[in-house]
Design an enzyme around this catalytic site. Structure first.
Site: not given
Lengths: 478, 419
Positions: A40, A49, A310, A436, A401, A172
């Site tokens: 995640t 936020h 999520r 690329c 790049c 685990v």
């Protein structure tokens, strides 16, 4: 015997480890993946936020606000790319305008500073590429963007430098409660610890449910994204949200701290906790919905698409703290959005709680400040000249790049908890993250990894051990 | 800051030919800046033959073709720097580059020739859904692994896109022991040369699936397979035609993009169709004194044409430095009815050579059609063509005398006509 074992080397586990590494404690972080910041933590919006979304009084609201306040100073200390660019929530019809006011009230109550309702004209003046459908907006000046890889890696590096052990590629399998300790069974053997911290992302319910009668249920909620070339990275300056739905904050359009444009995510509940595949429908839906926010989505400039999961807990809030029925077992579970923003606060909150419980003593030699791998591309010409003079390997470009040099790749390999894979190099240096998509640099990076780690090029993987890039020598199959 | 009359960005086939041309046209104050560790560019990994039929009237491999130009550059004593990356070009022609020995090097040029070539489109540009495992390579990267490094990227291969590099790699990987299961092409025709389809696919019984694309990639760690679907007339997959193909590798040969990040820094105007600079008859870009040639300008099918084009750019860069390139009104070349673009896009008769070669590609396949040239409204050329296809570059030669005969000429139009 460990004082503390943390399951999960994502941004939450690493943040908890960083805070606890201030104390004289024996700590290990376990993760089944080959590197920190997989799962995640590697595939999300990278947003700090401001905190108007979270329900008043929720753990999410508390952690979000604290995390948002901590982020700027922390990113300075950890040398992590961060920008307080501000964010906007758009109302796309007149009927939706009252919802902005409700959101603002919620944000004000949560303690978010500076929230302001903008008229259509004010919003468009601030962001000229907003779509014509915009009826008004909620402006949050404290919103920001952060590099999620670097926030995780930096936190883990600090923990590591202060003595925390990282046991990667260690899965685990089972956890067992004994009178005054836990036994953690892994595919590499058993470990014993006084305190167990569960920061296992989408798998956190498994570990909680093995120990506690208070069952959790985490559903992976998939989010798909499209990432665009830096050429169109300035389509918007602020993070542009739409009004939230019951599945989340909707599709956003945002610049990233490195100057790309990011569009996404979708929100679909799925079953397979490893399913990070993108879908044709998902990518189409991202783009269709983003088109409501901004005038046009420059599809010709997509450089990659990705999906993340999520960890959505069924009760909708973060589950943070000591399990009521299992002393010394601490959860950081259900950490979905705003999890990245909250991670430093969760680290602080659990870190204090656990260190007090263990009567831990602070170290005198704690290392707090981190210096990131040099970001060569962002140096001025004079600085570039100076650093090449100091170390000529900064004069050798490996990734065209993103202008990543040999010196940076070598640093990423040899620094604490260094990279061992192509993805590890990418997240630490951006080599291969550009337009690329590693076509140019991957042969060169494989060669450097093999040389520096004393491996055969056929052993160099993209991420997992089974994701090797080169199979055999030419003609081996003949 | 150091000074050179002409700075050439990139030491591939275009850069080498441009440098030699500059020298032979009388300017010896040249420097080539090359980012790789040898001159020759992508030709060094193109170990197949078929190069040089036009230029040398013999069939060479890529490295052999490059070696002839490299030898010439070296025998003329033209200055070049290897392992040197140009990181900025300003519109007043300051070229900033870096390497390990010189550090930051800034060169004030009188003229610049852009010869940076092109890069391959990646999976991201196609937005193919699925996982992101190891085993997805662009054809050119796979070519480097196999031909330069000596490693196989996989054993069971599906190739998406029938560009020339993909076709060449189908043969190469087969010869090196892999099983190439198929080449899928979303268009109803191949994007590569006919001779490559015959010599690289047909000769090895590798199926070419026209109107087919890859709709999903499977495999969490390494590619385990792809979903292949037929597409309809709007290039949308037809669900009932889905077929799962087991493979450990997906090669992409889905187009080349001129590499113009540096050109943009110098504020050179870019043509949306070619993704290369807008140029005139002298191959001058919108910034006077900055020229472009080769695949950075538009993607060529044969290197021979790259060399010819670059030689013209070199010659004109020398003229520019001498102050001999005229400014003034230009005649616009309009491309329509199946002609996607033209290079050059304008002609200034005062600078035109005895003949101006106008190169272009068509946007579709046309059989038994005509290529027509109109000078304003007057049709002056009407060439019967058995086949016109986007995979092959076309050219038309415009003699200078046309301009002398028509002093008020405003526009040249090139188009495909049915009759």
């Amino acid at each position: 015997m460990y004082d503390i074992i943390i399951i999960g080397a994502g941004v939450v586990g690493s943040s908890i480890a960083r805070v606890l590494s201030k104390y004289k404690l024996k700590i290990a972080v376990l993760d089944k993946e080959v590197d920190i910041c997989e799962q995640t933590s590697k595939a999300n919006s990278g947003i700090v936020h401001s905190g108007y979304d979270a329900h008043v009084g929720s753990m999410k609201a508390k952690m979000n606000l604290r995390g948002s306040k901590m982020m700027e100073k922390l990113c300075q200390e950890l040398d992590v790319p961060y920008r307080r660019n501000g964010s906007m929530v758009l109302a796309l019809s007149l009927e939706d305008l009252p919802k902005l006011a409700i959101l603002k009230t919620q944000g004000d109550t949560n303690g978010v500073e500076g929230l302001r309702i903008l008229t259509r004209d004010e919003a468009i003046k601030m962001e000229p590429n907003l779509s014509n459908e915009v009826a008004g907006a909620l402006f949050a000046p404290t919103g920001g963007i952060v590099d999620p890889f670097k926030l995780t890696i930096a936190s883990a590096e600090i923990a590591f430098q202060n003595g925390v052990e990282f046991k990667l590629k260690t899965k685990v399998i089972d956890v067992e409660k004994h009178d005054d300790h836990f036994v953690v069974f892994t595919d590499k053997g058993e470990l014993i610890t006084k305190v167990l911290v569960n920061a296992a992302g989408v798998y956190a319910d498994d570990f909680n449910n093995q120990l506690s009668a208070h069952k959790l249920k985490i559903t992976p909620r998939k989010g798909e994204y499209c990432l665009f070339d830096k050429q169109v990275g300035n389509l918007v300056d602020k993070t542009i949200f739409q009004l939230p739905t019951n599945l989340g904050k909707g599709v956003l359009v945002t610049p990233t701290p490195d100057g790309n444009l990011l569009v996404g995510p979708t929100a679909n509940d799925i079953i397979d906790k490893d399913d990070i595949s993108t879908t044709a429908e998902g990518l189409k839906s991202v783009v269709d919905r983003a088109k409501k926010s901004v005038k046009q989505i420059p599809m010709g400039f997509v450089i990659t698409a990705f999906a993340g999961l999520r960890a959505t807990e069924q009760n909708g809030d973060f589950v943070i703290g000591e399990a009521a029925d299992v002393p010394n077992f601490y959860n950081a579970a259900g950490i979905e959005s705003p999890g990245l923003t909250s991670a430093p606060a969760i680290g602080e909150y659990l870190g204090e709680m656990i260190s007090q419980k263990l009567h831990a003593v602070a170290k005198s030699d704690y290392v707090k400040i981190r210096k990131d791998t040099v970001r060569f591309e962002s140096l001025s010409l004079a600085e570039k000249a100076a650093i090449i003079k100091e170390n000529p390997e900064y004069g050798k470009i490996i990734c065209r790049c993103e202008l990543v040099t040999l010196a940076q790749i070598k640093d990423a390999i040899h620094r604490p908890l260094g990279a061992t894979t192509l993805d590890g190099i990418k997240r630490r240096t951006r080599a291969g993250a550009g337009r690329c998509q590693a076509g140019f640099c991957s042969p060169r990076v494989i060669e450097i990894l093999a040389k520096e780690l004393h491996l055969d090029p056929r052993e160099i993987a993209k991420n997992d051990n089974n994701s090797v890039m080169l199979i055999e020598f030419d003609k081996d199959s003949l | 800051m150091i000074n050179h009359d002409i700075v050439i960005i990139g030491g591939g086939p275009a850069g080498l030919a441009a440098a030699i041309s500059c020298y032979e046209n009388g300017n010896q104050d040249i420097i080539i800046l090359e980012r790789d560790n040898s001159l020759g560019g992508i030709l060094n990994q193109c170990i197949h033959n078929g190069f040089g039929l036009h230029t040398f009237k013999e069939e060479l491999t890529g490295p052999e073709y490059a070696a002839r130009y490299v030898a010439k550059v070296q025998s003329l004593g033209i200055d070049y720097r290897l392992n040197t990356m140009v990181i900025d070009i300003s519109k007043d022609k300051v070229v900033s580059s870096i390497n390990e020995t010189d550090g930051l090097m800034q060169i004030q040029a009188k003229a610049i020739i852009l010869t940076m070539g092109c890069r391959e489109r990646s999976r991201g540009a196609l937005n193919i859904p699925g996982y992101r495992p190891a085993g997805i390579f662009s054809a050119g990267t796979a070519q480097r692994y196999v031909n330069i490094e000596g490693y196989m990227p996989g054993r069971q291969i599906v190739i998406l896109g029938s560009g020339d590099i993909g076709l060449i790699m189908a043969r190469r990987l087969t010869l090196e022991g892999a099983l190439v299961k198929m080449v899928c092409e979303i268009m109803p025709y191949s994007g590569g040369l006919k001779r490559n389809i015959v010599q690289c696919l047909d000769d090895y019984n590798i199926p070419l699936r026209l109107n087919h694309t890859v709709t999903k990639i499977f495999g969490k760690e390494r590619v385990t397979g792809v979903m292949v679907s037929e597409v309809d007339a709007f290039r949308q997959p037809i669900p009932s035609t889905e077929e799962y193909v087991e493979c450990d590798t997906l090669l992409l040969s889905v187009g080349l993009i001129p590499e113009n990040e540096l050109s943009r820094k110098a504020e050179v105007a870019i043509n949306q169709k070619t993704q290369g600079p807008e140029v005139d008859e002298s191959l001058s870009t919108s910034i006077p004194g900055i020229f472009a040639a080769g695949n950075v300008l538009h993607v060529h099918d044969l290197v021979d044409y790259v060399s010819m084009e670059a030689a013209l750019a070199g010659k004109n860069a020398v003229k520019y430095v001498q102050g001999l390139l005229k400014t003034g009104l230009s005649i616009v070349i309009e491309s329509k009815n199946g002609v996607r673009y033209t290079v050059p896009g304008t002609i200034n008769p005062d600078n035109a050579e005895d003949i101006t070669v106008v190169r272009f590609r068509t946007s579709d396949v046309y059989r038994d059609a005509y290529l027509s040239v109109y000078l304003d409204d007057e049709r002056v050329m009407h060439l019967k063509k058995r086949i016109l296809t986007p995979g092959e570059m076309e050219q038309i030669v415009i003699p200078k005398k046309w301009f002398a005969e028509r002093p008020n000429l405003k526009k040249i139009t090139i188009m495909v006509e049915k009759e």
